[in-house]
Scaffold this active site. Structure first.
Site, short mmCIF file in Angstrom:
data_model
loop_
_atom_site.label_atom_id
_atom_site.label_comp_id
_atom_site.label_asym_id
_atom_site.label_seq_id
_atom_site.Cartn_x
_atom_site.Cartn_y
_atom_site.Cartn_z
N ASN A 1 0.83 -1.21 0.00
CA ASN A 1 0.00 0.00 0.00
C ASN A 1 0.86 1.25 0.00
OD1 ASN A 1 0.60 -0.93 2.66
ND2 ASN A 1 -0.96 0.41 3.53
N TYR B 1 -5.58 11.76 1.10
CA TYR B 1 -5.85 10.35 1.40
C TYR B 1 -6.39 9.49 0.25
CZ TYR B 1 -5.08 11.27 6.41
OH TYR B 1 -4.54 11.59 7.63
N CYS C 1 -4.17 0.67 -2.48
CA CYS C 1 -4.00 -0.58 -1.73
C CYS C 1 -2.91 -1.45 -2.35
CB CYS C 1 -5.29 -1.37 -1.74
SG CYS C 1 -6.65 -0.64 -0.83
N GLU D 1 -3.04 -4.67 -3.05
CA GLU D 1 -3.53 -5.61 -4.06
C GLU D 1 -3.59 -4.96 -5.44
OE1 GLU D 1 -4.78 -4.85 -1.14
OE2 GLU D 1 -5.85 -6.51 -0.21
N CYS E 1 -10.07 -5.11 0.18
CA CYS E 1 -11.23 -4.23 0.32
C CYS E 1 -12.15 -4.39 -0.90
CB CYS E 1 -10.77 -2.77 0.46
SG CYS E 1 -10.23 -2.04 -1.10
N1 THU Z 1 -5.24 -1.41 2.44
C1 THU Z 1 -4.70 -2.24 1.51
O1 THU Z 1 -3.56 -2.06 1.07
N2 THU Z 1 -5.45 -3.29 1.05
C2 THU Z 1 -6.74 -3.51 1.42
O2 THU Z 1 -7.40 -4.35 0.83
C3 THU Z 1 -7.32 -2.77 2.53
C4 THU Z 1 -6.57 -1.58 2.98
C5 THU Z 1 -4.45 -0.27 2.91
C6 THU Z 1 -5.00 1.05 2.51
C7 THU Z 1 -4.39 1.95 3.56
O3 THU Z 1 -3.10 2.34 3.12
C8 THU Z 1 -4.26 1.05 4.77
O4 THU Z 1 -4.40 -0.27 4.30
C9 THU Z 1 -5.28 1.32 5.85
O5 THU Z 1 -6.55 1.31 5.34
#
Ligand code: THU
Length: 156
Positions: free
Chosen positions: A61, A67, A72, A74, A111
């Site tokens: 991430n 923001y 993310c 993935e 997510c």
């Molecule tokens: N995040 C991910 O990298 N993958 C996900 O599927 C859920 C959330 C990251 C986004 C953000 O940088 C941190 O986790 C907190 O939400």
């Protein structure tokens, strides 16, 4: 008419119980948590995507002071693979791992937005993309297909 949807998934007691290739993929995801740029959430996520030729593309991430501009792990991984290896847009498995603010490994599950993106690549390739998520206590959950994570996903 009322209908019922059942989702099957596997749970492993530890990363060591995975098949060697999946174990390596999860280890790569764990390693990728180290490259997270997460100064705002302090939550690192690592993703490792295995391509059809056996190679692995990782992502983590990447946050931003504005923001919503961050991304993310993935999607960082799958967009990197799709853009760097467009001729091999064929993915066998994705592993995801989290690292909390204390630096401890923890659960991370894609997510909704990542599920939608992964679903499109899965439908494009025409066969399932398995998803492995690290859970608390070092356990691992595996779903056989992104469809299992996002039933009734959007398509045009
Ligand atoms: N995040 C991910 O990298 N993958 C996900 O599927 C859920 C959330 C990251 C986004 C953000 O940088 C941190 O986790 C907190 O939400």
């Amino acid at each position: 008419m009322e209908k019922t949807l059942t989702i099957c998934y596997k749970e492993f007691g530890s990363v060591a119980e995975l098949e060697p290739a999946d174990r390596e993929l999860m280890e790569r995801a764990v390693e990728a948590t180290r490259s997270a740029y997460a100064p705002y959430s302090h939550f690192g996520v690592g993703a490792a995507l295995r391509l059809a030729d056996g190679s692995v593309v990782c992502g983590s991430n990447q946050e931003n002071a504005a923001y919503p501009s961050g991304l993310c792990a993935e999607r960082t991984a799958v967009f990197a693979a799709s853009s760097q290896r467009p001729e091999l847009r064929d993915y066998a498995a994705l592993a995801v791992a989290g690292r909390d603010a204390e630096g401890e490994l923890c659960e991370a599950s894609p997510c909704g937005a990542c599920r939608q993106v992964l679903l499109e690549y899965e439908r494009l390739q025409g066969h399932p993309l398995r998803v492995l998520c690290l859970l608390g206590g070092g356990r691992v959950r595996e779903v056989a297909s992104v469809e299992d994570l996002l039933p009734f996903g959007f398509d045009m």
